[in-house]
Design an enzyme around this catalytic site. Sequence first.
Site, PDB file in Angstrom:
ATOM      1  NE  ARG A 198      -4.750  -9.535  -0.265  1.00 34.75           N
ATOM      2  CZ  ARG A 198      -5.170  -8.270  -0.340  1.00 34.75           C
ATOM      3  NH1 ARG A 198      -5.646  -7.670   0.747  1.00 34.75           N
ATOM      4  NH2 ARG A 198      -5.127  -7.612  -1.480  1.00 34.75           N
ATOM      5  CG  ASN A 202      -2.062  -1.035   1.051  1.00 33.76           C
ATOM      6  OD1 ASN A 202      -2.155  -1.732   0.051  1.00 33.76           O
ATOM      7  ND2 ASN A 202      -2.903  -1.147   2.068  1.00 33.76           N
TER       8      ASN A 202
END
Length: 435
Positions: free
Chosen positions: A304, A170
């Site tokens: 993920r 991020n």
Amino acid sequence: MKKYIVPSLAALMAAAFLTSAQAKEIGMNVPSPPLNEARITELAGPQSKVWLDYLARSKAQMTADQDALMAERKGLTAIPAEPATGNGEATMPLKAEAAWYKTPEARAVADSIISYQTPAGGWGKNQPYNVPPRQKGQAYVGGNEGRVNDPANFDRPLIDKWSYVGTTDNGATITEIRYLARVAAQNPDRAAPYQNSIVRGIEYLLAAQFPNGGWPQVWPLQGGYHDMVTLNDNAMEGVISLMRDAGAGKGNFAFLPDALKARARAAEQAGLKALLAGQVVIDGKLTLWPQQYDPLTGQPTSARNYEPPSLSSTESAGILMYLMQRPDPSPEEVKAIHAGAAMLKQLKIDGYVFKRVEGDDGRRLHAQADAPPLWSRYYDMKTFKPIFSDRSKQIFDTVDDVSAGRRNGYAWFSTTPQKAIEAYETWRAKHPGVK
């Protein structure tokens, strides 16, 4: 990279949008392999010692970071509450007017940033800095107290209450460094603390770089997919671009020591080599890049639960933008750009938007004649069809089969690759293809 045999693209795209009635599960996502001593010894060959040394440095730094926090907490009657979490980037604007970085508000944010720098020199993700400086004994990163240790979750914390403590996810660490550089440049009479923090941050990224030139998502390594070469959310593109700017030593980075500039330039070159090596070859042809790949084998791998090994349009577009900014590209770079842009053009989706309309339980694809070009986030590496996944780890051939929560909460489709296509049209006029 492994080579795959691919059917004709026309047939693939004709079948790309299956109706819900035709939809089916086409696979299951599996976790990334570990980056540990056993796999290094098995796979790294002559480079085993370099990789083992890297792993040892990472473990030593993890211990040092944790010991530093424990030392701060010794004797405290109460441990401070966890740091706030939220949209950290919003508190570190990089496009404000130069004069704003002279203001007390801007300097207060910079002071807070410095206080949250980890002993290793990095920063956590999703960290707001329009808050008071970190307290003695306070965690370096927020959000760890509430993380659930679910064995079925690829993102489960492998170390209790210690996750993302130093990361590029991020935009973390990259954004902090760039923001501090702007504040330091506009406050020369009080720049020293900011410049020292910037140097520590760049040193951190240099230490985190893999022997093959890539970067992990988290360093010191914390295990799982975080230890893979990470292009996801443009993490590696962000680091390598920062190394380019730091190595040039111009503007806000003019103050950097010459030796550090030279190391940054070398890091960019090593990172560039890793990017070029990471472009997936299918049936003998260069295509796009994955979100992450195994640093030991070079093979695309998962992140993920709902992020399977695949070709990723968004990350590939970011890499192409970086490559096209290079002033004197090598023949290998030129070839990579032409191939990547060609694939993005071939895989674009016309006439659809991804949105929620009345009656939908979540966002879906809807036909719209004037829709801008759209790309699926992921494409299967054997068929080139868009693929989708869920927290269950199931992989589907239509986004309709993804749970409503994941459909609403993830960027399954994007228009951003169009920016790379537009930049490519200008770039290719100066750089014809190479045979």
